[in-house]
Design a protein around this motif. Sequence first.
Motif, short mmCIF file in Angstrom:
data_model
loop_
_atom_site.label_atom_id
_atom_site.label_comp_id
_atom_site.label_asym_id
_atom_site.label_seq_id
_atom_site.Cartn_x
_atom_site.Cartn_y
_atom_site.Cartn_z
N UNK A 30 0.84 -1.19 0.00
CA UNK A 30 0.00 0.00 0.00
C UNK A 30 0.88 1.25 0.00
N UNK A 31 1.90 1.24 0.80
CA UNK A 31 2.83 2.38 0.87
C UNK A 31 3.43 2.67 -0.50
N UNK A 32 3.92 1.65 -1.18
CA UNK A 32 4.53 1.85 -2.50
C UNK A 32 3.52 2.35 -3.52
N UNK A 33 2.33 1.78 -3.48
CA UNK A 33 1.32 2.17 -4.48
C UNK A 33 0.76 3.56 -4.22
N UNK A 34 0.67 3.96 -2.94
CA UNK A 34 0.22 5.32 -2.64
C UNK A 34 1.25 6.35 -3.07
N UNK A 35 2.52 5.96 -3.10
CA UNK A 35 3.55 6.86 -3.62
C UNK A 35 3.30 7.15 -5.09
N UNK A 36 2.74 6.19 -5.80
CA UNK A 36 2.56 6.33 -7.24
C UNK A 36 1.28 7.07 -7.62
N UNK A 37 0.32 7.13 -6.72
CA UNK A 37 -0.97 7.73 -7.06
C UNK A 37 -0.91 9.23 -7.35
N UNK A 38 -0.23 10.06 -6.55
CA UNK A 38 -0.23 11.50 -6.82
C UNK A 38 0.22 11.80 -8.26
N UNK A 39 -0.56 12.60 -8.94
CA UNK A 39 -0.27 12.92 -10.33
C UNK A 39 -1.04 12.02 -11.28
#
Length: 360
Positions: A30-39
């Motif tokens: 979840x941490x890694x994927x939430x990093x990717x969400x912004x933008x």
Amino acid sequence: MKLYCVILLFLSTPVFAQADQQANTATKNLYKNLQALPGKGFLVGHQDDLAYGVNWKYKEGNSDVKAVCGDYPGLYGWDLGGIELPGGVNNLDGVPFRKMRQYIKEGFQRGGVITISWHARSPLGAEKGAWDTTHGTVTSILPGGVNHALYKAWLDKVAGFLQSLDGIPVLFRPFHELTGNWFWWGRSACTPAEFITLWRFTVYYLKEEKHLHNLLYVYNTGGETKREIFLERYPGDDMVDVISFDSYQYDDGYVKNVQQQLALLDSIATEKGKIPAFGETGYEAIPDARWWTQSLLNAIGSHKIAWVLLWRNHGYNESMKNMHYYMPYPGQGSADDFRTFYNNDKTLFERDAAAIGLYK
């Protein structure tokens, strides 16, 4: 049709250090994927969404959001305030903790994300709840303080609930709006050093003493535009996963204010390698029929956030003699605009979250 920017979003995203290096696999993912969400887009959340809404309470499968757009929110907000009370079975909004646990598991199983705040009562002014601002409250619960044992007993209850979720990842947002002056952990009631010690002890206790490894830690201010105030009480990069702020509409300056706050968030998140989020927002009773597309979307603009959380749909508030809700319900004046907001490529609801696979 909505666009799903789904496949391997995080491959091009820098990986930053997580506060809990022993986090379970789902929480790390979840941490890694939430990093990717912004933008790419942002999750749209709602507080207490499954428990009640305008003119209903505890109806299986119900949701004001789903009733309007046909989909559940991508993020579910809950609160543990009241769990610290002796024999406490309901939270400060009256939701039984057993039902909250059930709703959290349902949302997670469908692919939604969970965030939890904690309106803990004041150990010195319990009759005012979290809104007591007696100076010295924080000092009293720090190691060596007269209420330190009491605070650890509170944390034991918090940990017990979080452990009962069977490893479900939680975006834990304690001491929210910490730069405000309305809670016992705020700027008017404790020094920056006292707050930082409180935060670091809390995270240490949950990780090392209670062995909780399903939490991402969310630092949340009261909506600052000045860097020095935003970071004055920041407890350190090793103790934070997400940085966020809360900001509600009360006047015509909302869009401009949020844009300034998000610009600051962009800068700090990039510098510190933290996930940026819009912790809470909304316009009570949504009197503007186009608020979703003309105010909220415009305020967020091209700024990068992982999620935005709208506050709860309480319905009629007897003590305040007004309607208290922040999401539309069927027939509400902004419902049509909310459906347009839902269909925007950047807004991610539960079906989007499930398609992305945030825990994989």
